[in-house]
Scaffold this motif. Structure first.
Motif, PDB file in Angstrom:
ATOM      1  N   ALA A 166       0.703  -1.124   0.118  1.00  0.00           N
ATOM      2  CA  ALA A 166      -0.004   0.092   0.054  1.00  0.00           C
ATOM      3  C   ALA A 166       0.885   1.200   0.005  1.00  0.00           C
ATOM      4  CB  ALA A 166      -0.906   0.148   1.186  1.00  0.00           C
ATOM      5  N   THR A 167       0.478   2.370  -0.580  1.00  0.00           N
ATOM      6  CA  THR A 167       1.003   3.562  -0.725  1.00  0.00           C
ATOM      7  C   THR A 167       0.223   4.646  -0.632  1.00  0.00           C
ATOM      8  OG1 THR A 167       2.813   2.601  -2.324  1.00  0.00           O
ATOM      9  CG2 THR A 167       2.507   5.196  -2.116  1.00  0.00           C
ATOM     10  N   VAL A 168       0.393   5.748   0.258  1.00  0.00           N
ATOM     11  CA  VAL A 168      -0.492   6.629   0.111  1.00  0.00           C
ATOM     12  C   VAL A 168       0.349   8.228  -0.317  1.00  0.00           C
ATOM     13  CG1 VAL A 168      -1.487   8.485   1.965  1.00  0.00           C
ATOM     14  CG2 VAL A 168      -1.479   6.079   2.088  1.00  0.00           C
ATOM     15  N   VAL A 169      -0.206   8.728  -1.236  1.00  0.00           N
ATOM     16  CA  VAL A 169       0.223  10.096  -1.589  1.00  0.00           C
ATOM     17  C   VAL A 169      -0.206  11.267  -0.661  1.00  0.00           C
ATOM     18  CG1 VAL A 169       0.368  11.843  -3.313  1.00  0.00           C
ATOM     19  CG2 VAL A 169       0.370   9.433  -3.897  1.00  0.00           C
ATOM     20  N   VAL A 170       0.887  11.802   0.124  1.00  0.00           N
ATOM     21  CA  VAL A 170       0.383  12.895   0.880  1.00  0.00           C
ATOM     22  C   VAL A 170       0.798  14.242   0.495  1.00  0.00           C
ATOM     23  CG1 VAL A 170       0.961  13.732   3.294  1.00  0.00           C
ATOM     24  CG2 VAL A 170       1.026  11.083   2.903  1.00  0.00           C
ATOM     25  N   MET A 171      -0.325  14.987   0.369  1.00  0.00           N
ATOM     26  CA  MET A 171      -0.015  16.406  -0.302  1.00  0.00           C
ATOM     27  C   MET A 171      -0.256  17.011   0.838  1.00  0.00           C
ATOM     28  SD  MET A 171      -2.280  15.720  -3.579  1.00  0.00           S
ATOM     29  CE  MET A 171      -3.517  14.786  -2.918  1.00  0.00           C
ATOM     30  N   ASP A 172       1.055  18.186   1.404  1.00  0.00           N
ATOM     31  CA  ASP A 172       1.113  18.580   2.454  1.00  0.00           C
ATOM     32  C   ASP A 172       2.318  19.723   2.220  1.00  0.00           C
ATOM     33  OD1 ASP A 172       0.952  19.631   5.265  1.00  0.00           O
ATOM     34  OD2 ASP A 172      -0.708  18.107   5.553  1.00  0.00           O
ATOM     35  N   GLN A 194       9.733  12.067  -3.300  1.00  0.00           N
ATOM     36  CA  GLN A 194       9.379  13.219  -2.829  1.00  0.00           C
ATOM     37  C   GLN A 194       9.072  14.207  -4.005  1.00  0.00           C
ATOM     38  OE1 GLN A 194      12.619  13.860   0.170  1.00  0.00           O
ATOM     39  NE2 GLN A 194      11.112  14.178   1.698  1.00  0.00           N
ATOM     40  N   LYS A 195       8.087  14.764  -3.999  1.00  0.00           N
ATOM     41  CA  LYS A 195       7.830  15.893  -5.125  1.00  0.00           C
ATOM     42  C   LYS A 195       7.546  17.221  -4.487  1.00  0.00           C
ATOM     43  CE  LYS A 195       8.070  12.738  -8.443  1.00  0.00           C
ATOM     44  NZ  LYS A 195       8.385  12.853  -9.952  1.00  0.00           N
ATOM     45  N   TYR A 196       7.997  18.241  -5.307  1.00  0.00           N
ATOM     46  CA  TYR A 196       7.889  19.622  -4.697  1.00  0.00           C
ATOM     47  C   TYR A 196       7.128  20.351  -6.026  1.00  0.00           C
ATOM     48  CZ  TYR A 196      11.370  18.230  -1.293  1.00  0.00           C
ATOM     49  OH  TYR A 196      11.982  17.566  -0.568  1.00  0.00           O
ATOM     50  N   TYR A 197       5.913  20.953  -5.455  1.00  0.00           N
ATOM     51  CA  TYR A 197       5.059  21.423  -6.394  1.00  0.00           C
ATOM     52  C   TYR A 197       4.646  22.961  -6.403  1.00  0.00           C
ATOM     53  CZ  TYR A 197       3.854  16.826  -8.078  1.00  0.00           C
ATOM     54  OH  TYR A 197       4.105  15.366  -8.477  1.00  0.00           O
ATOM     55  N   ILE A 198       5.592  23.516  -5.446  1.00  0.00           N
ATOM     56  CA  ILE A 198       5.534  24.740  -4.920  1.00  0.00           C
ATOM     57  C   ILE A 198       6.742  25.298  -5.457  1.00  0.00           C
ATOM     58  CG2 ILE A 198       3.686  24.768  -3.024  1.00  0.00           C
ATOM     59  CD1 ILE A 198       6.173  24.997  -1.150  1.00  0.00           C
ATOM     60  N   SER A 199       6.964  26.623  -5.815  1.00  0.00           N
ATOM     61  CA  SER A 199       8.177  27.255  -6.361  1.00  0.00           C
ATOM     62  C   SER A 199       9.252  27.545  -4.930  1.00  0.00           C
ATOM     63  CB  SER A 199       7.798  28.585  -7.252  1.00  0.00           C
ATOM     64  OG  SER A 199       7.433  29.578  -6.193  1.00  0.00           O
ATOM     65  N   GLY A 200      10.492  27.567  -5.327  1.00  0.00           N
ATOM     66  CA  GLY A 200      11.613  27.753  -4.325  1.00  0.00           C
ATOM     67  C   GLY A 200      11.369  26.832  -3.011  1.00  0.00           C
ATOM     68  N   ARG A 255       5.060  18.126  -1.665  1.00  0.00           N
ATOM     69  CA  ARG A 255       4.697  19.342  -1.203  1.00  0.00           C
ATOM     70  C   ARG A 255       4.039  20.198  -1.923  1.00  0.00           C
ATOM     71  NH1 ARG A 255       8.578  22.292   2.726  1.00  0.00           N
ATOM     72  NH2 ARG A 255       8.205  24.083   2.578  1.00  0.00           N
ATOM     73  N   VAL A 256       2.726  20.646  -1.475  1.00  0.00           N
ATOM     74  CA  VAL A 256       2.032  21.375  -2.307  1.00  0.00           C
ATOM     75  C   VAL A 256       1.731  22.737  -1.638  1.00  0.00           C
ATOM     76  CG1 VAL A 256       0.748  19.369  -3.528  1.00  0.00           C
ATOM     77  CG2 VAL A 256      -0.172  20.465  -1.632  1.00  0.00           C
ATOM     78  N   ALA A 272      -3.702  22.973  -9.082  1.00  0.00           N
ATOM     79  CA  ALA A 272      -2.849  22.745 -10.425  1.00  0.00           C
ATOM     80  C   ALA A 272      -1.905  21.508  -9.811  1.00  0.00           C
ATOM     81  CB  ALA A 272      -1.937  23.796 -10.595  1.00  0.00           C
ATOM     82  N   ALA A 273      -1.536  21.728  -8.364  1.00  0.00           N
ATOM     83  CA  ALA A 273      -0.540  20.740  -7.932  1.00  0.00           C
ATOM     84  C   ALA A 273      -1.304  19.383  -7.898  1.00  0.00           C
ATOM     85  CB  ALA A 273       0.137  21.011  -6.683  1.00  0.00           C
TER      86      ALA A 273
END
Length: 181
Positions: free
Chosen positions: A71-77, A93-99, A141-142, A155-156
């Motif tokens: 099992a995998t959970v995508v945590v958008m926070d 780990q993905k970053y969807y916010i700038s900087g 990271r949204v 958008a993220a």
């Protein structure tokens, strides 16, 4: 008008348009395309992240029991603080916010570790210092500790769903809004 409008097309095919418009301009937008009617208007909101509770326990004597996890959970926070204790449970780990900055990631870490270990972390720690993993996490990271607009979050989330659709079944997005809907 229509020039300079910012928009994207949602998975359902709806065109999502962003901007600040007067009542007259909204009337012009609605009247401009009777074949493609406007279904609704929504106020844009800005979201904030509540702070997580502080912890005072050292994690040096804690171990993780990781069975075979499918099992995998995508945590958008706010993103998770990297830590040796659970690094093998964070698949990406993905970053969807700038900087990307070293902002507070306490709320994202709280949510991510609750997904990994469940709500009884304190009980597991008190009973011998072993945490039993329940799932892997993809840390997205949204939102920053300063908050984010619904536009950026939508958008993220759209990008995340495009990337992980068919691969992950569970997604978590926990946000707070200071505005009353």
């Amino acid at each position: 008008k229509g020039e300079g409008l910012e928009y994207f097309v949602s998975p359902s095919g709806s065109k999502i348009i962003y901007g600040s418009y007067s009542r007259d301009e909204l009337g012009e937008i609605v009247d401009a395309s009777p074949a493609n009617p406007i279904m609704r208007f929504e106020k844009s909101h800005n979201f904030i992240v509540p702070s997580a509770a502080e912890t005072y326990r050292s994690l040096d004597d804690v171990s993780v029991i990781k069975p075979e996890l499918d099992a995998t959970v995508v945590v958008m926070d706010t993103g998770m603080t990297a830590h040796e204790l659970y690094k093998d449970l964070v698949l990406d780990q993905k970053y969807y916010i700038s900087g990307r900055t070293e902002e507070e990631t306490a709320h994202g870490t709280l949510v991510g570790t609750r997904a990994m270990f469940g709500d009884n972390i304190q009980d597991m720690l008190d009973a011998g210092g072993q945490l039993f993993a329940q799932t892997n996490v993809i840390d997205c990271r949204v939102i920053s500790s300063q908050g984010a607009s619904d536009r950026n979050i939508v958008a993220a989330v759209s990008k995340i769903l495009d990337e992980y659709s068919g691969k992950v079944k569970t997604y978590n997005l926990s946000i707070n809004n200071k505005d009353v809907f």
